[in-house]
Design a protein around this motif. Sequence first.
Motif, PDB file in Angstrom:
ATOM      1  N   GLY A 148      -2.729 -19.420  -5.089  1.00 30.22           N
ATOM      2  CA  GLY A 148      -3.390 -18.497  -4.170  1.00 30.22           C
ATOM      3  C   GLY A 148      -2.468 -17.677  -3.300  1.00 30.22           C
ATOM      4  O   GLY A 148      -2.942 -16.959  -2.405  1.00 30.22           O
ATOM      5  N   TRP A 149      -1.157 -17.745  -3.533  1.00 26.78           N
ATOM      6  CA  TRP A 149      -0.219 -16.987  -2.725  1.00 26.78           C
ATOM      7  C   TRP A 149      -0.067 -15.560  -3.261  1.00 26.78           C
ATOM      8  O   TRP A 149      -0.013 -15.341  -4.468  1.00 26.78           O
ATOM      9  CB  TRP A 149       1.152 -17.655  -2.714  1.00 26.78           C
ATOM     10  N   ARG A 150       0.019 -14.602  -2.355  1.00 26.20           N
ATOM     11  CA  ARG A 150       0.286 -13.221  -2.730  1.00 26.20           C
ATOM     12  C   ARG A 150       0.922 -12.492  -1.555  1.00 26.20           C
ATOM     13  O   ARG A 150       0.782 -12.917  -0.402  1.00 26.20           O
ATOM     14  CB  ARG A 150      -0.995 -12.495  -3.152  1.00 26.20           C
ATOM     15  N   VAL A 151       1.626 -11.420  -1.886  1.00 20.63           N
ATOM     16  CA  VAL A 151       2.301 -10.618  -0.866  1.00 20.63           C
ATOM     17  C   VAL A 151       1.741  -9.206  -0.898  1.00 20.63           C
ATOM     18  O   VAL A 151       1.604  -8.611  -1.973  1.00 20.63           O
ATOM     19  CB  VAL A 151       3.824 -10.585  -1.099  1.00 20.63           C
ATOM     20  N   ALA A 152       1.432  -8.661   0.283  1.00 19.40           N
ATOM     21  CA  ALA A 152       0.948  -7.287   0.403  1.00 19.40           C
ATOM     22  C   ALA A 152       1.974  -6.472   1.168  1.00 19.40           C
ATOM     23  O   ALA A 152       2.557  -6.951   2.150  1.00 19.40           O
ATOM     24  CB  ALA A 152      -0.396  -7.245   1.126  1.00 19.40           C
ATOM     25  N   LEU A 153       2.209  -5.246   0.714  1.00 24.97           N
ATOM     26  CA  LEU A 153       3.124  -4.327   1.386  1.00 24.97           C
ATOM     27  C   LEU A 153       2.353  -3.099   1.844  1.00 24.97           C
ATOM     28  O   LEU A 153       1.688  -2.434   1.047  1.00 24.97           O
ATOM     29  CB  LEU A 153       4.252  -3.899   0.443  1.00 24.97           C
ATOM     30  N   CYS A 154       2.438  -2.807   3.138  1.00 23.50           N
ATOM     31  CA  CYS A 154       1.784  -1.630   3.712  1.00 23.50           C
ATOM     32  C   CYS A 154       2.861  -0.625   4.097  1.00 23.50           C
ATOM     33  O   CYS A 154       3.780  -0.942   4.861  1.00 23.50           O
ATOM     34  CB  CYS A 154       0.975  -2.031   4.942  1.00 23.50           C
ATOM     35  N   ALA A 166      -4.182  -8.508  10.291  1.00 26.60           N
ATOM     36  CA  ALA A 166      -3.533  -9.704   9.747  1.00 26.60           C
ATOM     37  C   ALA A 166      -2.328 -10.093  10.600  1.00 26.60           C
ATOM     38  O   ALA A 166      -2.098 -11.286  10.870  1.00 26.60           O
ATOM     39  CB  ALA A 166      -3.113  -9.466   8.299  1.00 26.60           C
ATOM     40  N   VAL A 167      -1.562  -9.102  11.042  1.00 27.06           N
ATOM     41  CA  VAL A 167      -0.405  -9.374  11.902  1.00 27.06           C
ATOM     42  C   VAL A 167      -0.845 -10.064  13.189  1.00 27.06           C
ATOM     43  O   VAL A 167      -0.268 -11.086  13.594  1.00 27.06           O
ATOM     44  CB  VAL A 167       0.341  -8.059  12.221  1.00 27.06           C
ATOM     45  N   LEU A 168      -1.855  -9.534  13.841  1.00 23.54           N
ATOM     46  CA  LEU A 168      -2.331 -10.124  15.094  1.00 23.54           C
ATOM     47  C   LEU A 168      -2.870 -11.530  14.878  1.00 23.54           C
ATOM     48  O   LEU A 168      -2.706 -12.415  15.724  1.00 23.54           O
ATOM     49  CB  LEU A 168      -3.391  -9.223  15.722  1.00 23.54           C
ATOM     50  N   SER A 169      -3.513 -11.750  13.731  1.00 22.08           N
ATOM     51  CA  SER A 169      -4.025 -13.081  13.414  1.00 22.08           C
ATOM     52  C   SER A 169      -2.886 -14.076  13.255  1.00 22.08           C
ATOM     53  O   SER A 169      -2.944 -15.203  13.776  1.00 22.08           O
ATOM     54  CB  SER A 169      -4.859 -13.019  12.129  1.00 22.08           C
ATOM     55  N   TRP A 209       5.160  -6.200   5.608  1.00 25.25           N
ATOM     56  CA  TRP A 209       4.929  -7.210   4.581  1.00 25.25           C
ATOM     57  C   TRP A 209       4.044  -8.313   5.160  1.00 25.25           C
ATOM     58  O   TRP A 209       4.292  -8.799   6.259  1.00 25.25           O
ATOM     59  CB  TRP A 209       6.256  -7.819   4.134  1.00 25.25           C
ATOM     60  N   VAL A 210       3.024  -8.711   4.412  1.00 25.98           N
ATOM     61  CA  VAL A 210       2.138  -9.800   4.836  1.00 25.98           C
ATOM     62  C   VAL A 210       1.983 -10.779   3.668  1.00 25.98           C
ATOM     63  O   VAL A 210       1.683 -10.368   2.540  1.00 25.98           O
ATOM     64  CB  VAL A 210       0.753  -9.288   5.273  1.00 25.98           C
ATOM     65  N   LEU A 211       2.208 -12.036   3.958  1.00 26.96           N
ATOM     66  CA  LEU A 211       2.062 -13.106   2.974  1.00 26.96           C
ATOM     67  C   LEU A 211       0.711 -13.799   3.172  1.00 26.96           C
ATOM     68  O   LEU A 211       0.381 -14.194   4.295  1.00 26.96           O
ATOM     69  CB  LEU A 211       3.190 -14.128   3.138  1.00 26.96           C
ATOM     70  N   TYR A 212      -0.038 -13.914   2.096  1.00 31.04           N
ATOM     71  CA  TYR A 212      -1.368 -14.523   2.151  1.00 31.04           C
ATOM     72  C   TYR A 212      -1.424 -15.775   1.271  1.00 31.04           C
ATOM     73  O   TYR A 212      -0.713 -15.871   0.262  1.00 31.04           O
ATOM     74  CB  TYR A 212      -2.427 -13.554   1.614  1.00 31.04           C
ATOM     75  N   GLN A 213      -2.288 -16.691   1.674  1.00 32.51           N
ATOM     76  CA  GLN A 213      -2.723 -17.760   0.780  1.00 32.51           C
ATOM     77  C   GLN A 213      -4.254 -17.781   0.792  1.00 32.51           C
ATOM     78  O   GLN A 213      -4.862 -17.996   1.840  1.00 32.51           O
ATOM     79  CB  GLN A 213      -2.186 -19.133   1.184  1.00 32.51           C
ATOM     80  N   HIS A 214      -4.828 -17.559  -0.392  1.00 32.76           N
ATOM     81  CA  HIS A 214      -6.291 -17.500  -0.516  1.00 32.76           C
ATOM     82  C   HIS A 214      -6.877 -16.537   0.522  1.00 32.76           C
ATOM     83  O   HIS A 214      -7.848 -16.863   1.223  1.00 32.76           O
ATOM     84  CB  HIS A 214      -6.915 -18.888  -0.373  1.00 32.76           C
TER      85      HIS A 214
END
Length: 331
Positions: A148-154, A166-169, A209-214
């Motif tokens: 479930g890991w993924r990386v998003a680039l804005c 997402a950053v504030l979270s 860059w934001v790293l997500y899991q699920h």
Amino acid sequence: MDAFGADISLAVHFVYDGPRLRGVVPFIAASRNGTDIARLTLPVNSHVRRVGWLADEPASVLSAVLKDLRHRYPTAAIALPQIPRLGPWADAVRRATTMAGLQAWTTPQTSSAVASFTDGWPAYVRGRDSKLLRNLRRHWKRLDPADGWRVALCRDLTDLPAQWDAVLSIESRSWKHANGSSIDTEPGAANLYGHVAQRFAQQRALRLWVLYQHDVPVAHALAVVDRGVFYLLKNSYDEQFRSWSPGMALVWHAMENAASEGIQRTDFLGDAADWKRPLSTDLPEYESWLLFPAWHLRAQGLRFIDQVLKPPVRAFRAWRSQRHAAPLATS
């Protein structure tokens, strides 16, 4: 100024030679409380350490400003914080201080951290500690998309609202939140960084860059690129994932991606924290200057205490500490 300038008085100096603009030196009115004795100070802090002073001949421009300040405020002390200890700006400050007939008191500041890729990313990697590389590869391998890991680039405005949320979270769940230094808790910080992110997104110079899991944000690296330099403005991670080192892994991934764009330098900004040092190729040193006329008794007194009285006290304490730490002889 929008974020922190409500109570700040500006004193921006424009230096002309006839009709020609030779330089611009911004000052702000310094605090009058505590031990702060400066009348004006350059608006520089330890996180950014960038002197917003423009000049074709730095020493001549700064000298003209200092002479003007001496005329306006004959007994004032002027603060020039976070000046690089070596290089053209330090040389300019020394020359300008002499030219303006002022005395100086310098105090060392913490180092910053920079990573240079001028010989290419592979050469930079070869220069890193083998244990560091093994750990980075191991941590990145654990971030398996199958789990479930993924990386998003804005990079632009299209995705910025969602990624900024997402950053504030992430910041609200980081160790910084508890000590009040996270973006979401430090007064003015969310306004400042949100504005910076939006401005650079408009120029497509944002690298968020934001790293997500699920689909749950776990770590972020907020950066911008400017003239071949990758500036890491802020980064953090969800405290419950500390053992995974997601923040370090994401920063490494962002640096590698920056190198693939042809960027040759990463400036980590702020202090050379322990986690930055293994990634760095250079640790620039800084010092802060206080400039004052010879008859400024308080500044003279503080300089005397710092440069004459304190060194032997520090030396004695260091000697006593070493003496007490020495192992006892046994028979």
